[in-house]
Enzyme design. Sequence first.
Site, PDB file in Angstrom:
ATOM      1  N   ASP A   4      37.777 -59.456  50.378  1.00 36.60           N
ATOM      2  CA  ASP A   4      37.781 -59.278  48.918  1.00 36.60           C
ATOM      3  C   ASP A   4      39.169 -58.825  48.444  1.00 36.60           C
ATOM      4  OD1 ASP A   4      35.036 -59.862  48.576  1.00 36.60           O
ATOM      5  OD2 ASP A   4      34.465 -57.779  48.964  1.00 36.60           O
ATOM      6  N   LYS A  22      28.038 -53.463  53.216  1.00 39.97           N
ATOM      7  CA  LYS A  22      29.461 -53.538  53.554  1.00 39.97           C
ATOM      8  C   LYS A  22      29.978 -52.311  54.322  1.00 39.97           C
ATOM      9  CE  LYS A  22      30.851 -56.832  50.002  1.00 39.97           C
ATOM     10  NZ  LYS A  22      31.737 -57.114  48.848  1.00 39.97           N
ATOM     11  N   GLY A  42      35.457 -48.954  37.695  1.00 40.79           N
ATOM     12  CA  GLY A  42      34.486 -48.868  38.776  1.00 40.79           C
ATOM     13  C   GLY A  42      35.032 -48.042  39.923  1.00 40.79           C
ATOM     14  N   ASN A  80      35.774 -44.665  35.980  1.00 44.56           N
ATOM     15  CA  ASN A  80      34.403 -44.909  36.428  1.00 44.56           C
ATOM     16  C   ASN A  80      33.432 -44.153  35.529  1.00 44.56           C
ATOM     17  OD1 ASN A  80      32.610 -46.169  38.363  1.00 44.56           O
ATOM     18  ND2 ASN A  80      32.122 -44.109  39.064  1.00 44.56           N
ATOM     19  N   ARG A  81      32.242 -44.743  35.358  1.00 50.28           N
ATOM     20  CA  ARG A  81      31.197 -44.080  34.550  1.00 50.28           C
ATOM     21  C   ARG A  81      30.964 -42.661  35.043  1.00 50.28           C
ATOM     22  NH1 ARG A  81      25.262 -46.599  34.919  1.00 50.28           N
ATOM     23  NH2 ARG A  81      25.693 -46.198  37.120  1.00 50.28           N
ATOM     24  N   THR A 141      27.064 -58.558  52.368  1.00 49.29           N
ATOM     25  CA  THR A 141      27.286 -58.172  50.986  1.00 49.29           C
ATOM     26  C   THR A 141      26.512 -56.891  50.685  1.00 49.29           C
ATOM     27  OG1 THR A 141      27.332 -59.016  48.729  1.00 49.29           O
ATOM     28  CG2 THR A 141      25.451 -59.697  50.073  1.00 49.29           C
ATOM     29  N   GLY A 154      32.979 -48.214  43.086  1.00 47.14           N
ATOM     30  CA  GLY A 154      32.144 -48.614  44.206  1.00 47.14           C
ATOM     31  C   GLY A 154      32.958 -49.366  45.246  1.00 47.14           C
TER      32      GLY A 154
HETATM   33  N1  LIG Z   1      33.383 -62.127  42.858  1.00 41.70           N
HETATM   34  C1  LIG Z   1      33.285 -61.608  44.068  1.00 41.70           C
HETATM   35  O1  LIG Z   1      33.663 -62.219  45.077  1.00 41.70           O
HETATM   36  C2  LIG Z   1      32.743 -60.219  44.213  1.00 41.70           C
HETATM   37  C3  LIG Z   1      33.033 -59.449  45.346  1.00 41.70           C
HETATM   38  C4  LIG Z   1      32.510 -58.164  45.426  1.00 41.70           C
HETATM   39  C5  LIG Z   1      31.718 -57.665  44.389  1.00 41.70           C
HETATM   40  N2  LIG Z   1      31.453 -58.450  43.313  1.00 41.70           N
HETATM   41  C6  LIG Z   1      30.650 -57.950  42.181  1.00 41.70           C
HETATM   42  O2  LIG Z   1      31.266 -56.763  41.714  1.00 41.70           O
HETATM   43  C7  LIG Z   1      30.265 -55.873  41.202  1.00 41.70           C
HETATM   44  C8  LIG Z   1      30.461 -54.483  41.808  1.00 41.70           C
HETATM   45  O3  LIG Z   1      30.274 -54.554  43.207  1.00 41.70           O
HETATM   46  P1  LIG Z   1      30.378 -53.245  44.133  1.00 41.70           P
HETATM   47  O4  LIG Z   1      30.200 -53.706  45.517  1.00 41.70           O
HETATM   48  O5  LIG Z   1      31.609 -52.471  43.797  1.00 41.70           O
HETATM   49  O6  LIG Z   1      29.083 -52.430  43.636  1.00 41.70           O
HETATM   50  P2  LIG Z   1      28.776 -50.871  43.790  1.00 41.70           P
HETATM   51  O7  LIG Z   1      29.440 -50.309  44.982  1.00 41.70           O
HETATM   52  O8  LIG Z   1      27.282 -50.764  43.651  1.00 41.70           O
HETATM   53  O9  LIG Z   1      29.466 -50.200  42.492  1.00 41.70           O
HETATM   54  C9  LIG Z   1      28.936 -50.413  41.208  1.00 41.70           C
HETATM   55  C10 LIG Z   1      29.900 -49.855  40.157  1.00 41.70           C
HETATM   56  O10 LIG Z   1      29.412 -50.244  38.872  1.00 41.70           O
HETATM   57  C11 LIG Z   1      29.307 -49.059  38.055  1.00 41.70           C
HETATM   58  N3  LIG Z   1      28.209 -49.248  37.094  1.00 41.70           N
HETATM   59  C12 LIG Z   1      26.949 -49.675  37.376  1.00 41.70           C
HETATM   60  N4  LIG Z   1      26.223 -49.730  36.242  1.00 41.70           N
HETATM   61  C13 LIG Z   1      27.041 -49.301  35.240  1.00 41.70           C
HETATM   62  C14 LIG Z   1      26.875 -49.122  33.840  1.00 41.70           C
HETATM   63  N5  LIG Z   1      25.711 -49.401  33.222  1.00 41.70           N
HETATM   64  N6  LIG Z   1      27.928 -48.688  33.102  1.00 41.70           N
HETATM   65  C15 LIG Z   1      29.118 -48.419  33.698  1.00 41.70           C
HETATM   66  N7  LIG Z   1      29.348 -48.563  35.031  1.00 41.70           N
HETATM   67  C16 LIG Z   1      28.311 -48.999  35.789  1.00 41.70           C
HETATM   68  C17 LIG Z   1      29.047 -47.936  39.019  1.00 41.70           C
HETATM   69  O11 LIG Z   1      29.375 -46.711  38.404  1.00 41.70           O
HETATM   70  P3  LIG Z   1      28.743 -45.309  38.921  1.00 41.70           P
HETATM   71  O12 LIG Z   1      29.598 -44.870  40.083  1.00 41.70           O
HETATM   72  O13 LIG Z   1      28.859 -44.430  37.740  1.00 41.70           O
HETATM   73  O14 LIG Z   1      27.319 -45.604  39.337  1.00 41.70           O
HETATM   74  C18 LIG Z   1      30.012 -48.325  40.155  1.00 41.70           C
HETATM   75  O15 LIG Z   1      31.335 -47.976  39.838  1.00 41.70           O
HETATM   76  C19 LIG Z   1      28.922 -56.509  41.539  1.00 41.70           C
HETATM   77  O16 LIG Z   1      28.444 -57.145  40.379  1.00 41.70           O
HETATM   78  C20 LIG Z   1      29.244 -57.549  42.589  1.00 41.70           C
HETATM   79  O17 LIG Z   1      28.368 -58.655  42.542  1.00 41.70           O
HETATM   80  C21 LIG Z   1      31.943 -59.721  43.200  1.00 41.70           C
END
Ligand SMILES: NC(=O)c1ccc[n+]([C@@H]2O[C@H](COP(=O)([O-])OP(=O)(O)OC[C@H]3O[C@@H](n4cnc5c(N)ncnc54)[C@H](OP(=O)(O)O)[C@@H]3O)[C@@H](O)[C@H]2O)c1
Length: 253
Positions: free
Chosen positions: A85, A48, A106, A130-131, A44, A108
């Site tokens: 995912d 990844k 988003g 995205n932000r 995770t 990410g």
């Molecule tokens: N349910 C599931 O099975 C599953 C699977 C995968 C992930 N997730 C969850 O999905 C979420 C994202 O995961 P990820 O792997 O994509 O993370 P990541 O690669 O770290 O990406 C984070 C994203 O959130 C945005 N962000 C962070 N803080 C923000 C804020 N205050 N306002 C607006 N946008 C904000 C970031 O924007 P910037 O680019 O502007 O920083 C980026 O687009 C996590 O909470 C994770 O736990 C859940």
Amino acid sequence: MQNAALTAAGLGHWRYQLLPAAPELLHELVRALPAAGFLGANVTIPHKGAALALATAPTDRARAIGAANTLTFEPGGAIVADNTDAPALVAALPFTIPGRSALVLGAGGSARAAVWALRNAGAREVQVWNRSPDRARELCAELGGTPAGTPAGRLPGVDLLVNCTSVGLDGSDPFDRLPVSADDLTRYGCVVDLVYAPGATRLIAAARERGVATVDGLELLVGQGALSFERFTGRAPPVETMRFAVRGRPQLS
Ligand SMILES: NC(=O)c1ccc[n+]([C@@H]2O[C@H](COP(=O)([O-])OP(=O)(O)OC[C@H]3O[C@@H](n4cnc5c(N)ncnc54)[C@H](OP(=O)(O)O)[C@@H]3O)[C@@H](O)[C@H]2O)c1
């Protein structure tokens, strides 16, 4: 969840265990796992991308997405990397994707999986907000989709809204940080929140209060885990057991 599934599948002598890994040691750790008897691993955040890079046999979808959450160790020494995912998202939706429109919030790792999955499943249009707008533009240039940049702030109503940001993880108000208001949620056919929390995130709760169909992060957690289970064991995943292990009850919506 995985241990409950193993027991239900008659594999109670197998173990799924947490292995904390420092990023700089991930490669070394993963390479040691097969000899220690491991058949696979989930990875995770923040591993990844690195998991994909160290694999000797990535699946096409993991390669396209640029991230892997599931590694399996083949008897001949190959390390297969997959991304479960992406298919878990499509499988959890209350409608089929061909011809539908979506807005992904988003840019990410999970947004990449969502955009790839929706486009690959035949979505008519996938917009990405995205932000940091540059990241949305880069994602779209690589995976397809359209950057959803609206200086006026109001984003289009579409069939599907997918929150792939981490907003809401700490209980913060999504309507302060994302370009949607609670009342806007009625403009979407279904609201998906990848963030998971006991009960419901504020985004999911607001959608449910307005009668909008939802898929919460726990359901996606179960879905990606079920697909990983299948890869690890070669057996059909006991999904209800996994859901119960995660929620303490069967799914209600
Ligand atoms: N349910 C599931 O099975 C599953 C699977 C995968 C992930 N997730 C969850 O999905 C979420 C994202 O995961 P990820 O792997 O994509 O993370 P990541 O690669 O770290 O990406 C984070 C994203 O959130 C945005 N962000 C962070 N803080 C923000 C804020 N205050 N306002 C607006 N946008 C904000 C970031 O924007 P910037 O680019 O502007 O920083 C980026 O687009 C996590 O909470 C994770 O736990 C859940």
